[in-house]
Design an enzyme around this catalytic site. Structure first.
Site, PDB file in Angstrom:
ATOM      1  N   ASP A 147       5.015  68.304  37.510  1.00  0.00           N
ATOM      2  CA  ASP A 147       4.353  68.013  36.375  1.00  0.00           C
ATOM      3  C   ASP A 147       5.438  67.942  35.188  1.00  0.00           C
ATOM      4  OD1 ASP A 147       2.913  69.085  33.886  1.00  0.00           O
ATOM      5  OD2 ASP A 147       1.392  69.524  35.194  1.00  0.00           O
ATOM      6  N   VAL A 202      -6.151  64.787  32.711  1.00  0.00           N
ATOM      7  CA  VAL A 202      -5.859  63.717  33.374  1.00  0.00           C
ATOM      8  C   VAL A 202      -6.939  63.391  34.373  1.00  0.00           C
ATOM      9  CG1 VAL A 202      -4.313  62.078  34.791  1.00  0.00           C
ATOM     10  CG2 VAL A 202      -3.488  63.840  32.900  1.00  0.00           C
ATOM     11  N   HIS A 209      -6.506  66.166  41.116  1.00  0.00           N
ATOM     12  CA  HIS A 209      -5.131  66.575  41.317  1.00  0.00           C
ATOM     13  C   HIS A 209      -5.295  68.248  41.439  1.00  0.00           C
ATOM     14  CE1 HIS A 209      -5.346  66.350  37.046  1.00  0.00           C
ATOM     15  NE2 HIS A 209      -4.634  67.465  36.943  1.00  0.00           N
ATOM     16  N   HIS A 238      -2.771  71.644  40.987  1.00  0.00           N
ATOM     17  CA  HIS A 238      -1.750  72.098  40.226  1.00  0.00           C
ATOM     18  C   HIS A 238      -1.207  73.476  41.339  1.00  0.00           C
ATOM     19  CE1 HIS A 238      -2.263  70.801  36.133  1.00  0.00           C
ATOM     20  NE2 HIS A 238      -3.465  70.625  36.706  1.00  0.00           N
TER      21      HIS A 238
HETATM   22  P1  5GP Z   1      -5.045  68.403  33.995  1.00  0.00           P
HETATM   23  O1  5GP Z   1      -5.391  69.276  32.709  1.00  0.00           O
HETATM   24  O2  5GP Z   1      -5.751  67.227  34.091  1.00  0.00           O
HETATM   25  O3  5GP Z   1      -5.514  69.375  35.121  1.00  0.00           O
HETATM   26  O4  5GP Z   1      -3.517  68.303  34.160  1.00  0.00           O
HETATM   27  C1  5GP Z   1      -2.822  67.136  33.813  1.00  0.00           C
HETATM   28  C2  5GP Z   1      -1.484  67.709  33.968  1.00  0.00           C
HETATM   29  O5  5GP Z   1      -0.477  66.555  34.123  1.00  0.00           O
HETATM   30  C3  5GP Z   1      -0.901  68.674  32.882  1.00  0.00           C
HETATM   31  O6  5GP Z   1      -0.344  69.708  33.495  1.00  0.00           O
HETATM   32  C4  5GP Z   1       0.178  67.654  32.365  1.00  0.00           C
HETATM   33  O7  5GP Z   1       1.524  68.521  32.030  1.00  0.00           O
HETATM   34  C5  5GP Z   1       0.581  66.718  33.391  1.00  0.00           C
HETATM   35  N1  5GP Z   1       1.051  65.370  32.838  1.00  0.00           N
HETATM   36  C6  5GP Z   1       0.568  64.674  31.719  1.00  0.00           C
HETATM   37  N2  5GP Z   1       1.078  63.452  31.730  1.00  0.00           N
HETATM   38  C7  5GP Z   1       1.993  63.397  32.527  1.00  0.00           C
HETATM   39  C8  5GP Z   1       2.861  62.231  33.120  1.00  0.00           C
HETATM   40  O8  5GP Z   1       3.039  61.270  32.401  1.00  0.00           O
HETATM   41  N3  5GP Z   1       3.661  62.611  34.201  1.00  0.00           N
HETATM   42  C9  5GP Z   1       3.386  64.029  34.994  1.00  0.00           C
HETATM   43  N4  5GP Z   1       4.285  63.914  35.926  1.00  0.00           N
HETATM   44  N5  5GP Z   1       2.715  64.733  34.427  1.00  0.00           N
HETATM   45  C10 5GP Z   1       2.093  64.668  33.479  1.00  0.00           C
END
Ligand code: 5GP
Length: 142
Positions: free
Chosen positions: A35, A100, A104, A106
């Site tokens: 991340d 995103v 996924h 974490h």
């Molecule tokens: P969500 O909020 O959808 O559960 O988590 C999305 C995660 O993707 C966040 O923890 C954020 O830091 C991570 N993230 C956002 N953009 C990118 C990216 O371009 N590359 C990577 N590796 N992680 C990302």
């Protein structure tokens, strides 16, 4: 109403190799990478290749291979960083905190008395992500 899956999301681009990531694991069904805004050292994302926004629209067949890798990565990050525990986080739709829209999980190593940093907080330096990815790959390989 839940929106349709958008193949232009950032994780779909990472899966297609259109933008870079620090990958630690890949098989036929699942990829894991660092991340970029970690909530703690070693914060890893485990991502199925099959397209779905989140758990609400995913094919149930996705979850077996996905969680087999979640477990492998959880064991590896605990070992790689000598962590005391591991937190799993998984968000579904904006109201939950999802940012995103490709399913996924974490995987975050945890240490006694150390709180999680904010979700989608500060960008980590690429060299730090590369070093941490190397440690996780080493732990996965042994
Ligand atoms: P969500 O909020 O959808 O559960 O988590 C999305 C995660 O993707 C966040 O923890 C954020 O830091 C991570 N993230 C956002 N953009 C990118 C990216 O371009 N590359 C990577 N590796 N992680 C990302």
């Amino acid at each position: 109403m839940t929106q349709a899956y958008d193949p232009g999301n950032i994780f779909a681009k990472i899966l297609r190799g259109e933008i870079p990531s620090h990958r630690v694991y890949e098989d036929d069904a699942v990829v894991a990478f660092m991340d970029v805004m970690p909530q703690g050292i070693g914060h890893t994302l485990v991502v199925p290749k099959a397209p779905s926004r989140n758990i609400l629209d995913a094919d149930p067949a996705t979850f077996g291979p996905l969680f087999a890798v979640v477990q492998k990565v959880a064991v590896a990050v605990k070992k790689a960083f000598n962590a005391d525990g591991v937190t799993l986080l998984q968000f579904n739709e904006p109201a939950s905190g999802q940012t995103v829209y490709h399913l996924h999980v974490h995987v975050v190593p945890r240490f006694e008395g150390v709180p999680l940093k904010p979700h989608s907080g500060q960008m980590e330096k690429p060299e730090v992500l590369a070093e941490n990815a190397g440690k996780i790959r080493a732990a996965l390989g042994s």
